[in-house]
Design an enzyme around this catalytic site. Structure first.
Site, PDB file in Angstrom:
ATOM      1  N   GLY A 106     -73.067  71.211 -70.507  1.00 39.68           N
ATOM      2  CA  GLY A 106     -72.575  70.825 -71.828  1.00 39.68           C
ATOM      3  C   GLY A 106     -73.692  70.870 -72.844  1.00 39.68           C
ATOM      4  O   GLY A 106     -74.784  70.351 -72.597  1.00 39.68           O
ATOM      5  N   GLY A 107     -73.440  71.520 -73.959  1.00 42.70           N
ATOM      6  CA  GLY A 107     -74.473  71.689 -74.979  1.00 42.70           C
ATOM      7  C   GLY A 107     -74.100  71.040 -76.298  1.00 42.70           C
ATOM      8  O   GLY A 107     -74.382  71.566 -77.367  1.00 42.70           O
ATOM      9  N   GLY A 108     -73.448  69.883 -76.221  1.00 41.77           N
ATOM     10  CA  GLY A 108     -73.210  69.113 -77.444  1.00 41.77           C
ATOM     11  C   GLY A 108     -74.443  68.278 -77.738  1.00 41.77           C
ATOM     12  O   GLY A 108     -75.523  68.526 -77.196  1.00 41.77           O
ATOM     13  N   ARG A 124     -57.770  49.863 -88.610  1.00 37.47           N
ATOM     14  CA  ARG A 124     -57.371  51.117 -87.993  1.00 37.47           C
ATOM     15  C   ARG A 124     -56.271  50.989 -86.938  1.00 37.47           C
ATOM     16  O   ARG A 124     -55.289  51.716 -86.958  1.00 37.47           O
ATOM     17  CB  ARG A 124     -58.584  51.733 -87.313  1.00 37.47           C
ATOM     18  CG  ARG A 124     -59.027  53.005 -87.949  1.00 37.47           C
ATOM     19  CD  ARG A 124     -60.146  53.605 -87.135  1.00 37.47           C
ATOM     20  NE  ARG A 124     -61.056  54.303 -88.033  1.00 37.47           N
ATOM     21  CZ  ARG A 124     -62.007  55.137 -87.625  1.00 37.47           C
ATOM     22  NH1 ARG A 124     -62.174  55.365 -86.343  1.00 37.47           N
ATOM     23  NH2 ARG A 124     -62.777  55.739 -88.495  1.00 37.47           N
ATOM     24  N   ARG A 170     -64.405  52.116 -80.019  1.00 37.71           N
ATOM     25  CA  ARG A 170     -65.670  52.591 -80.553  1.00 37.71           C
ATOM     26  C   ARG A 170     -65.709  52.380 -82.059  1.00 37.71           C
ATOM     27  O   ARG A 170     -64.726  52.639 -82.752  1.00 37.71           O
ATOM     28  CB  ARG A 170     -65.834  54.084 -80.248  1.00 37.71           C
ATOM     29  CG  ARG A 170     -67.066  54.714 -80.858  1.00 37.71           C
ATOM     30  CD  ARG A 170     -67.159  56.182 -80.514  1.00 37.71           C
ATOM     31  NE  ARG A 170     -66.080  56.963 -81.103  1.00 37.71           N
ATOM     32  CZ  ARG A 170     -66.067  57.386 -82.359  1.00 37.71           C
ATOM     33  NH1 ARG A 170     -67.043  57.093 -83.181  1.00 37.71           N
ATOM     34  NH2 ARG A 170     -65.053  58.108 -82.811  1.00 37.71           N
ATOM     35  N   HIS A 183     -56.868  57.805 -83.836  1.00 39.40           N
ATOM     36  CA  HIS A 183     -57.190  57.686 -85.262  1.00 39.40           C
ATOM     37  C   HIS A 183     -55.883  57.643 -86.042  1.00 39.40           C
ATOM     38  O   HIS A 183     -54.990  58.437 -85.781  1.00 39.40           O
ATOM     39  CB  HIS A 183     -58.034  58.896 -85.690  1.00 39.40           C
ATOM     40  CG  HIS A 183     -58.699  58.697 -87.009  1.00 39.40           C
ATOM     41  ND1 HIS A 183     -58.026  58.826 -88.200  1.00 39.40           N
ATOM     42  CD2 HIS A 183     -59.974  58.367 -87.335  1.00 39.40           C
ATOM     43  CE1 HIS A 183     -58.869  58.584 -89.201  1.00 39.40           C
ATOM     44  NE2 HIS A 183     -60.050  58.303 -88.694  1.00 39.40           N
ATOM     45  N   GLY A 214     -76.096  66.783 -74.454  1.00 45.46           N
ATOM     46  CA  GLY A 214     -76.703  67.801 -73.598  1.00 45.46           C
ATOM     47  C   GLY A 214     -77.934  68.420 -74.237  1.00 45.46           C
ATOM     48  O   GLY A 214     -78.964  68.626 -73.578  1.00 45.46           O
TER      49      GLY A 214
END
Lengths: 668, 282, 284
Positions: free
Chosen positions: A10-12, A298, A414, A237, A15
């Protein structure tokens, strides 16, 4: 040590942060991603990144308060030491990202500008226009490219992680993966594998998540013995733009600037919105919550919009659920000045100008607080022990998880602008931990027999071949995915009922069964997206089942998990003594519930179903207290609760929690 | 509001897709019929096409391969040539496309990159260009060394648009000076050797507008400036800024409206001074 | 990074060569063209005025070929040949992307090609390329080249433009050159980083357009002036001027013979077609 390598999946943000830090520490990294890392889902984050900063500090803010807001927002479901470590690291992370060239918005004097986000009283959020996630990701992508040019990082883009490789002792020694273009399957030897694969949005069909967010990498670890924590906590959301392909976020600021939410009073009213007279419009948030109106919190907004469409049948469109978010009463010039950016997004994707026509919006699945269960080692100060190999470890030696795909930082819900922080933090923090793990390891991956890797590869190769060659079973993976999404969205999002969850769980079993009979419409040997998608689809079921099973078990309301049956209503009596009495009863009930349910669910996979165990939560820093935002009689409950706590601390003679909450800031 | 949505135009429409089964194979057109739904974009068209796996004449066909991710026009993955122009599939709205060209929607892969399959292309050259220009801030490391350099609001307002570049490649596909490079692996060539050969070829070919603009971005950063000379040298090397022919399609097609031609002109000025510097100061 | 050992001199110095190409387009080539067209337009005043200008140029004497080749022909060839190389490196797509600047990109290349062909022909047609006897006798004159006689400037030019076809081709060629220069100045300003913002580029574009239109008017006037000059009257003026020059000793007989039209010395009338008699002019 010299020839030890780490494989990052994973390259977010997480990562990339891990890869960058490891390379900086001199460890070679293989970075694998389904997509070029620069296109990872982190780019979608708009709002910003939280940290206590010089300005808020002078208004009384501290890292401790950031910790407090985060655990309060998460309904105390997260272990507090990692959150503490994160909150205290936050200002340094902002400094680092600033140095890396992130184009944060600036004040007139040239300092970082901040905005206020939900769940806090302080302007903690640094931001870069409406694309903070993109800007942060690019800064890390650039550093990773720098290390790549130096030969310390190898990228494997367009590779699909198929499975961790575990040796006879259960230690993770690498991974099997498949090239999405050539379809080649190969083994990657690695001394440590770090999974940073993001959330499982596609389990819900359409969500605000990107198309690579299938959850498959996590599921494949889960099926290989990793545990899955707090799966049932899915953030929804309240306002997203429903699209035929995905649900796109509509920022909360639209309501903040005066947007009004309504539906026609008549079900399926076919008139254009502007032709419906005010008397025939139902401004349901304003009517039901006269005090807060459209700016209810929310989760309440989400539930009410959901309720008005699903239970009251007042959706604006007959075949698709949505309500109006109306800005047309606000002058154009004002809208352009305050909301220009986000209105353009709506216009771009809907082809309709929200300055002239009310927007159509509906809640959408947005983030998974749950994820792979990970360990941590608490330090003497109540934070984390830096460099401990236990931190972020999945419990399988050599397999780590960071970012959205770990369960650790956000508890039951969160806070906005905390996700970018947790991703970067866990990515940077895990690097020295992984290094100590490698130092302590018995034998490196390079010493493992070739057969370990070859057998693992062959297993996956035969699975792949079998899938390609299986007799047409008549199931269409794309339509099956739509069914899964509809089922999950109906049963396991905003409002959860046990009967629906039970039914959904059974239905999941059927769908999982049917997914084994998928007919592949593509037998091509090059860029076969059909077979890749089918594999991902099959791996969605363990995650989906864990979400539903976790939700079914959890008979309470906590954070994003809401079961009306178990909701605590407000105080009814107006008479002070009785009101006080009711508040006492409320607090009793709250304590009982905390005793019973302040536990993380930890699922393990038995091959067919998740088995759910429960884990005590470390609340040693900040004791749990009721979340009372908007509750009738909340002030009385708060008072009763405070008295009760004071009494208790008096009895125990030291008042530890109270003290720690005051003492902590001075330790910085 | 689009007339199509309002009038409920015909129930379905045709999509003509230029397909290719694997690299180096010949391409062919295929027609698909897609049911019209409200608020459709080209991504949802592709999803319907994949789910149906049948051409317009009812023949079973493999799903069309295509690239996408965020669907919000921030990741840059879904670039394709739609009705003759390179753009993002996610923001290409069906009703608008049918207004432009009522008969059908025409989809082709990007024209300047080798096709891997159908609408999926290999854009590694685009990313390689970012390495060539050293597109990063050369920090000492990720340790806590205090805040970054202070920057004025004006500087941020200039830098921010440039840093929004999502490497989609529209600017390159539309550029008449950016020409396609497609190599084929040799019979005895290993994958690694082929990749190295490809990289070497890319390194002497035109950088493209995106990389020139990134150079300008990093050269204007207070710390990034440290490498300014090296970056300009890359712009003045083979395949550098000099290839630009000022057709200015890049800025016209950029989905993020990045002022690419302004960057090109700024790079032009910087290299002019660099040229003088090289002659008279070194 | 791009320069590998195997790359050629041209590749290694691509940037510098392209900048020189850009520069050559303006100085000396573009600048020369402006002077050339302005000089030619002086024929509108009178053939004598034009002849005076030509005498001025030819006062360079033996240095003239050096100047011609060093400052005009070679830069022009450099600009033209490299231009062809550049054009071959691109793939115009103004059909698919119909933006103004992209259309200008295509036109710049088209006009460049037209201009190159035109200039090659024009120089041959008027000047002859080379002035050695062999060349003039065996190549230039047989192929209708070297029609311009410096000491019979207006009349020989007028005669050379006698055919309407030739005049039309001259108009096309000259307008291509003018467009190429005006648009080239605009792109040059971007290439060298003179005008940077879109607004500045727009202003520059306006200025370049005005310049282009102005130069086109000058060029068309010159062409019109040459084409419509009263050749007989002109020849008489030119004859007188030549006599005066000879008398003062500024010009030698030999030079006069070389640079005069075949019939000029006789100062006779008659609408003799220059082409048909060109082969008599081989004295040198």
């Amino acid at each position: 040590m010299a020839n030890q390598r780490v494989l990052v999946i994973g390259g977010g943000l997480a990562g990339l942060a891990a890869a960058m830090k490891l390379a900086e520490l001199g460890t070679p990294v293989d970075l694998m991603s389904l997509t070029p890392v620069k296109r990872s889902h982190s780019v979608c984050a708009q709002g910003g990144i939280n940290s206590c900063n010089d300005q808020t500090r002078q208004l009384g803010d501290s890292e401790w308060k950031h910790l407090d807001d985060t655990v309060y927002g998460g309904d105390f479901l997260q272990h507090q030491p990692p959150v503490k470590e994160m909150a205290y690291a936050a200002p340094k992370i902002i400094d680092l990202m600033d140095r890396l060239g992130v184009t944060f918005n600036r004040t007139q004097e040239g300092f970082l500008d901040h905005r206020r986000f939900g769940g806090t009283l302080y302007k903690r959020t640094a931001f870069a226009g409406a694309t903070t996630g993109q800007q942060l990701l690019y800064a890390l992508d650039e550093q990773v490219r720098r290390y790549e040019a130096d030969g310390l990082i190898n990228k494997y883009e367009y590779w699909d992680f198929l499975s961790p490789i575990r040796d006879d002792a259960g230690v993770c020694r690498g991974a099997v993966a498949q090239n999405l273009m050539t379809m080649e399957i190969r083994s990657f030897a690695a001394d440590v594998v770090i999974v940073a694969s993001g959330g499982p949005g596609l389990v819900y069909g359409r969500s605000t998540m990107s198309m690579v967010c299938t959850g498959s990498a996590v599921s494949r670890c889960f099926q290989q013995g990793a545990k899955y924590g707090n799966g049932e906590f899915i953030q929804v959301h309240p306002t997203a733009i429903p699209g035929a392909d995905k649900l796109r976020l509509m920022s909360e600021s639209a309501r903040g600037e005066g947007g009004r939410v309504w539906v026609p009073r008549k079900p399926n009213d076919s008139r254009a919105p502007q032709d419906i007279p005010t008397a025939e419009r139902y401004y349901f948030l304003e009517e039901r919550y006269p005090e807060y109106g459209n700016l209810v919190p929310r989760d309440i907004a989400t539930r009410e919009i959901f309720d008005i469409c699903v239970n009251d049948g007042l959706s604006v469109e007959a075949d698709r659920q949505c309500v109006y978010l109306d800005l047309t009463h606000i002058p154009r010039a004002e809208l352009d000045r305050k909301l220009g950016g986000i209105l353009e997004i709506y216009e771009k994707f809907q082809g309709v100008d929200p300055r002239d026509f009310p927007m159509k919006i509906f809640p959408a699945v947005h983030y998974s607080m749950g994820g792979l269960w990970v360990d941590y080692q608490k330090s003497a100060e109540g934070g984390l022990e830096a460099g401990s190999p236990r931190n972020q470890s999945t419990g399988i030696p050599g397999l780590y998880a960071i970012g959205e795909c770990d369960y650790q930082y956000h508890g039951g819900n969160r806070l906005g602008a905390n996700s970018l922080l947790s991703c970067i933090f866990s990515g940077l923090f895990v690097a020295p931990c992984v290094q100590s793990a490698m130092e302590a390891q018995q034998g490196s991956a390079a010493d493992q027999p070739a057969s370990l890797y070859e057998n693992a590869r062959q297993d996956k190769q035969s699975e792949h071949d079998a899938l390609l060659n299986q007799a047409a079973g008549g199931e269409n993976p794309y339509l099956l995915h739509q069914e899964l999404g509809a089922l999950m969205t109906r049963a396991a999002t905003v409002v959860r009922r046990n009967d629906q969850l039970t039914e959904a769980y059974e239905k999941l079993g059927e769908l999982a069964e049917r997914s084994r009979n998928c007919s592949l419409s593509d037998s091509g040997a090059w860029t076969n997206q059909n077979v890749v998608f089918t594999k991902a689809l099959k791996d969605m079921f363990p995650i989906a089942k864990s979400i539903v099973r976790g939700a079914l078990n959890r008979d309470e309301c906590r954070g994003a998990h809401y079961k009306p049956e178990f909701a605590f209503s407000g105080l009814e009596s107006e008479e002070p003594a009785e009101r006080h009495h009711q508040a006492e009863a409320w607090c009793d009930r709250f304590e009982k519930n905390t005793e019973k349910w302040l536990k993380s669910s930890v699922a393990s996979w038995d091959g067919e179903n998740p088995q759910i165990a429960y884990e005590e939560v470390d609340t040693s820093l900040i004791p749990p207290r009721p979340r009372l935002y908007g509750l009738v009689g909340g002030e009385v409950i708060e008072q009763v609760w405070a008295e009760r706590m004071a009494r208790r601390h008096g009895e125990s003679g030291n008042g530890a929690p109270q003290e720690s909450s005051q003492a902590a800031p001075s330790t910085t | 509001m689009s007339d199509h949505a309002a009038n409920g135009h015909s129930d379905s429409f045709e999509v003509r897709i230029l397909r290719q089964d694997a690299p180096g194979e010949s391409s062919y057109w295929e027609r698909h019929r897609v049911e019209h739904e409200p608020d459709m974009n080209v991504i949802s068209v592709m999803q319907r096409v994949a789910a149906r796996a049948q051409s317009a004449d009812g023949k079973p066909v493999a799903p069309v391969a295509w690239d996408c991710n965020c669907l919000e026009e921030v990741c840059g993955a879904c670039t394709m040539v739609i009705n003759g122009q390179a753009r993002q599939a996610c923001t290409a709205l069906v009703d608008k496309l049918l207004d432009e060209q009522p008969a059908e929607i025409e989809l082709q892969p990007m024209q300047k990159f080798p096709v891997l399959r159908d609408l999926v292309v290999d854009r590694s050259r685009l990313f390689r260009a970012l390495t060539r220009v050293k597109g990063w801030v050369p920090v000492d490391g990720s340790y806590d060394l205090g805040p970054g350099p202070r920057q004025s609001r004006t500087e941020q307002e200039v830098a921010y648009p440039l840093s929004q570049c999502m490497s989609c490649g529209c600017c390159l596909d539309a550029c008449p000076q950016y020409t396609k490079i497609e190599l084929t692996p040799g019979v005895d060539e290993s994958a690694a050797d082929f990749a190295a050969r490809q990289e070497q070829t890319h390194d002497s070919a035109f950088l493209g507008a995106h990389a020139i603009s990134q150079t300008v971005l990093f050269n204007s950063h207070p710390t990034g400036k440290v490498n300014a000379g090296e970056r300009l040298d890359v712009l003045m090397d083979e395949g550098g800024l000099q290839i630009c022919g000022n057709a200015q399609n890049c800025v016209a097609v950029c989905p993020k409206e990045i002022p690419l031609t302004t960057s090109i002109a700024r790079a032009g000025r910087a290299t002019t001074f660099r040229l003088l510097e090289r002659w008279f100061e070194k | 990074m791009g320069s590998t050992e195997s790359s050629t001199f041209l590749e290694r110095n691509e940037f510098l060569i392209r900048r020189l190409h850009s520069l050559a387009g303006l100085i000396p080539v573009g600048a020369y063209m402006c002077i050339h067209l302005l000089t030619n337009a002086s024929v509108l005043d009178s053939p004598g005025r034009f002849q005076t200008a030509v005498y001025q140029i030819h006062s360079l004497g033996a240095a003239l070929p050096v100047v011609e080749w060093g400052f005009i022909f070679l830069p022009l060839l450099f600009h033209g040949i490299l231009g062809v190389v550049i054009i071959r490196g691109g793939l115009p797509n103004s059909g698919a992307y119909r933006y103004t600047s992209n259309i200008r990109y295509s036109l710049q290349r088209g006009s460049g090609m037209v201009a190159m062909v035109f200039i090659l022909w024009h120089v041959f047609h008027m000047h002859g390329w080379f002035h050695t006897a062999w060349w003039l006798e065996n190549v230039a004159h047989p192929f209708f080249g070297a029609q311009f006689s410096p000491f019979n400037a207006a009349s020989s030019a007028g005669a050379a433009l006698g055919s309407s076809l030739v005049a039309i081709l001259y108009a096309i060629g000259m307008l291509s050159c003018v467009f190429h220069l005006a648009n080239g100045i605009w792109t040059m300003g971007i290439t060298w980083g003179v005008w940077i913002s879109p607004a500045a580029q727009k202003r520059a574009s306006f200025v370049c357009s005005v310049f282009g239109v102005g130069l086109a008017v000058v060029g068309m006037s010159a062409l019109w002036g040459m084409k419509t000059v009263d050749q007989e009257a002109a020849r008489q003026v030119e004859h007188k001027m030549l006599e005066a020059k000879l008398a003062s000793g500024e010009i030698t007989e030999e030079e006069a013979e070389e640079k005069s039209a075949p019939h000029a010395a006789e100062a006779e009338t008659g609408a003799a077609q220059a082409e048909s008699e060109s082969d008599t002019h081989t004295g040198g």
